[in-house]
Each structure stands twice: as C-alpha cells, then as structure tokens.
Design an enzyme around this catalytic site. Structure first.
Site, PDB file in Angstrom:
ATOM      1  CD  GLU A  41      -2.975  -0.786  -0.169  1.00 56.02           C
ATOM      2  OE1 GLU A  41      -3.004   0.325  -0.719  1.00 56.02           O
ATOM      3  OE2 GLU A  41      -3.613  -1.758  -0.612  1.00 56.02           O
ATOM      4  CE1 TYR A 124      -6.719   3.297   0.096  1.00 63.14           C
ATOM      5  CE2 TYR A 124      -4.340   3.130   0.317  1.00 63.14           C
ATOM      6  CZ  TYR A 124      -5.521   2.734  -0.272  1.00 63.14           C
ATOM      7  OH  TYR A 124      -5.503   1.742  -1.211  1.00 63.14           O
ATOM      8  CG  ASP A 142      -7.392   5.206  -2.970  1.00 63.94           C
ATOM      9  OD1 ASP A 142      -8.607   5.077  -3.232  1.00 63.94           O
ATOM     10  OD2 ASP A 142      -6.507   4.538  -3.534  1.00 63.94           O
ATOM     11  CB  CYS A 197     -15.396   3.652 -11.624  1.00 65.21           C
ATOM     12  SG  CYS A 197     -16.377   5.151 -11.498  1.00 65.21           S
ATOM     13  CB  CYS A 205     -21.706   2.569 -16.586  1.00 64.65           C
ATOM     14  SG  CYS A 205     -20.883   4.115 -16.159  1.00 64.65           S
TER      15      CYS A 205
HETATM   16  S1  SF4 Z   1     -21.926   2.708 -12.785  1.00 65.40           S
HETATM   17 FE1  SF4 Z   1     -20.339   3.774 -13.912  1.00 65.40          FE
HETATM   18  S2  SF4 Z   1     -20.047   5.739 -12.897  1.00 65.40           S
HETATM   19 FE2  SF4 Z   1     -21.228   4.419 -11.528  1.00 65.40          FE
HETATM   20  S3  SF4 Z   1     -19.677   3.529 -10.195  1.00 65.40           S
HETATM   21 FE3  SF4 Z   1     -20.021   2.092 -11.867  1.00 65.40          FE
HETATM   22  S4  SF4 Z   1     -18.482   2.637 -13.428  1.00 65.40           S
HETATM   23 FE4  SF4 Z   1     -18.590   4.329 -11.970  1.00 65.40          FE
END
Ligand code: SF4
Length: 355
Positions: A41, A124, A142, A197, A205
């Site tokens: 870490e 963290y 973090d 993300c 997503c």
């Molecule tokens: S849905 Fe999309 S914006 Fe929402 S946490 Fe997941 S990857 Fe991130």
C-alpha cells in the site's frame, strides 16, 4: 454531505460478490500478511500497479520482515526505492519498522488508531491494513474509492475538501462488514476505482456491479463527478546541473536530510540558469580545475507541487575537488540512490556518453 448510508448499504454486497469473481492476481494479494499489505500500500501511493510489482518483489527479497526493515542501511533502502519517487515513504517505512520492533514485538497492530500513530501511516493505509490483513470493519478511502462513491451517490461535494473525505469515511464505516467481507469490500472498491470507474477515460458502467444503483449513471452525468476545485499551478524552478568528471569518476553530493529528495545523492546543481562564465566562476571558487565545458542538454522533472527545468553541462576536470564525493559509473548504477529527476543525466553517464 447528505446521508447516503442506505445507498452505500445496498452497494456493499454487490461490490463484495463482484470482487470475489473479478479480482486480479497481484503479488500482494496471494499472501496478504499485515507486512505485505503495508509495504504494497505504501508503494502504491502515487504509483501505478505495473510499476510497483518489480519493486515489491525486490524489496521483499531483501527485506522480508519488520526486523530486516528496521535494521537496513539507509543507502540500501534508498537504492531499493530508486525510481519509485516520494522517498519519504521509504524513510517512514524504516522509522515505523523500528517502532514496531521496539514496541510491538515486530508485529503491526490490528487497531487502525494504533496503526495511524506509526510514521507514514495515515487513514487510508491504516484502513487497508486493518481491513485486508486483519478483517476489521475499517474503510480505506483514497482518490479512487472517493471517485466511485461520489459517482455512485451523485454527490456534489468538493473532494478537495478534507471534510468531504472524512464524511465519506464516516458513512462507509456505518455500513462496513467485518470478517473476510471487510477485506473484499476494501479491495473491491479499490479494484472498481482502478479499472471499471477510472480517473480518466469513460467509466465502464455496463459491466460495473453498481450500475443499477449508480445515480451518476442513471442521470447520465458520470463525467460531472467527482466535483473538485481547481488545483494550484505548480511552481517552476530553473536549475543548472553539472556533471563533473575526472578520469573515470563523477562528482556527487548528498542532499540535505530534510525537504525535497532528502538524503539522496545528486549531481552538483545551482538555482537558476547559469551561463558558462558564471559556472566557471562558481567552480573556481570551489577549487575545481576545469579542462573543458560542454552543454549536455535540457531536462524537465515534475514533482507534485514544483517543476524542475534543468540545463546540464559536462565539465571535464583535471582534479577531484574534495568538496564532492567522486564515484565510478558502477557505483552510480549499483550502489547510489540518485533521484529519477536526474535520470536524463544519469543515463548519459551509464551509457558512456559522458567521460
Ligand atoms: S456505474 Fe459507472 S459511474 Fe457508476 S460507479 Fe459504476 S463505473 Fe462508476
């Protein structure tokens, strides 16, 4: 910050279930002892996973436990860290290892509050060690985790404010499981923030386990989050770097014990852009006999808050002025920790372009 505890609570099992079947095999995950989690870490702070892996293996081969780390020579430690940057991390590892050896029987404490009293361990890292290695219900937040949470919640609070992070930690603590699930949640959040993300590029997503819950995704506003106030511009420092050579040796000096790149080796350098006449005058004052001087090019290095813009000169000397330490290219390559900031000049020495 609004209350998102119900939303976070609903997200927890989705993240832990997803992580069980999606975790990447990384060296520190195969044997997550407190020591391994701690070292990994600290190395991963501000540094990419791919860059850390070879350093992690080499570090553990030389320093496999707290006792070895507490006793390591500073020069050996700095050499193991050379190229990773942020050298205070390595110095704090050794300081903390000495405390662990002297006060904790060589073991990292389980409690996050006790971990945070060790040099170099903040919220963290304490949360990561407590939850991953000791299965305590302790969040590790973090920038990556913060981004996932702010998008999940479509929260407009500024992540540059310390109270925003503190409130995310507080709300996460309310929903954190204990036992193995604590480890899965911490690592699952990290994994989502690193891969699914990410900080730049579009979030994935459609394959994210949170997409049914994610408010930013639902509102088609993922790029709006996290909200962040603009950073201050970096300060620019001009420097003149001198590669002094005499026979097959090069002049080096050690930086002061505190401040930027504390205690590391460097080539003699001066503030500002000096012309050849100004350089020769400074060297004369130091007792250096100059045979020739030539320009070896400009280089730039970016630190967090400052940029160095460097102009380099090779000075061929007819004496080895005692003001400096004179080292061979083998010593430079094998023994000395010279910051990456000087890599452009170090490479020229190691490749034999400067003699
Ligand atoms: S849905 Fe999309 S914006 Fe929402 S946490 Fe997941 S990857 Fe991130």
């Amino acid at each position: 910050m609004k209350n998102y505890i119900d939303l976070l609570n609903a997200a927890v099992p989705l993240i832990t279930t997803w992580y069980r079947s999606n975790k990447r095999p990384l060296p520190w995950r195969s044997d997550p002892t407190p020591y391994h989690v701690w070292i990994s870490e600290i190395m991963l702070q501000q540094t990419r996973i791919e860059a850390v892996i070879p350093y992690y293996y080499r570090f553990l081969e030389t320093l496999p436990n707290v006792a070895a780390l507490a006793e390591v020579e500073d020069d050996v430690l700095m050499k193991l860290w050379q190229g990773l940057g942020y050298y205070s991390r390595a110095r704090n590892l050794k300081k903390a290892a000495i405390v662990l050896r002297d006060e904790y029987n060589g073991k990292l404490p389980e409690d996050a509050a006790a971990l945070k009293r060790l040099p170099g361990i903040g919220d963290y890292t304490a949360g990561a060690i407590a939850s991953i290695a000791y299965h305590q219900p302790e969040p590790a937040v973090d920038g990556n985790v913060l981004r996932v949470i702010m998008r999940l919640c479509a929260c407009d609070d500024d992540i540059m404010l310390s109270q925003t992070k503190a409130e995310v930690i507080r709300q996460l603590r309310c929903v954190y499981p204990s036992g193995e699930e604590a480890s899965l949640l911490t690592e699952g959040l990290m994994e989502l923030g690193e891969g699914i993300c990410p900080p730049s590029g579009a979030p994935q997503c459609k394959i994210c386990p949170l997409h049914f819950l994610c408010r930013a995704y639902e509102a088609e506003e993922t790029v709006r989050y996290p909200v962040r106030s603009p950073k201050k511009a970096r300060r620019i420092e001009e420097r003149t770097v001198l590669i002094l050579s005499s026979e097959d040796r090069f002049a080096l000096c050690k930086r002061p014990d505190s401040g930027l790149l504390a205690g590391l080796w460097e080539y003699p350098n001066f503030d500002g852009v000096l012309d050849k006449a100004a350089i020769l005058k400074k060297l004369e004052e130091l007792g250096v006999s100059v045979r020739s001087i030539s320009n070896v090019g400009a280089a730039k290095h970016i630190f967090t808050h400052v940029e160095w813009h460097m102009q380099g000169y090779h000075i061929s000397c007819s004496n080895q002025c005692p003001h400096f330490s004179w080292k061979s290219s083998d010593e430079i390559r094998i023994e000395l920790a010279i910051p990456t900031a000087f890599r452009f000049y170090t490479n020229q020495i190691l490749e034999g372009d400067i003699l």
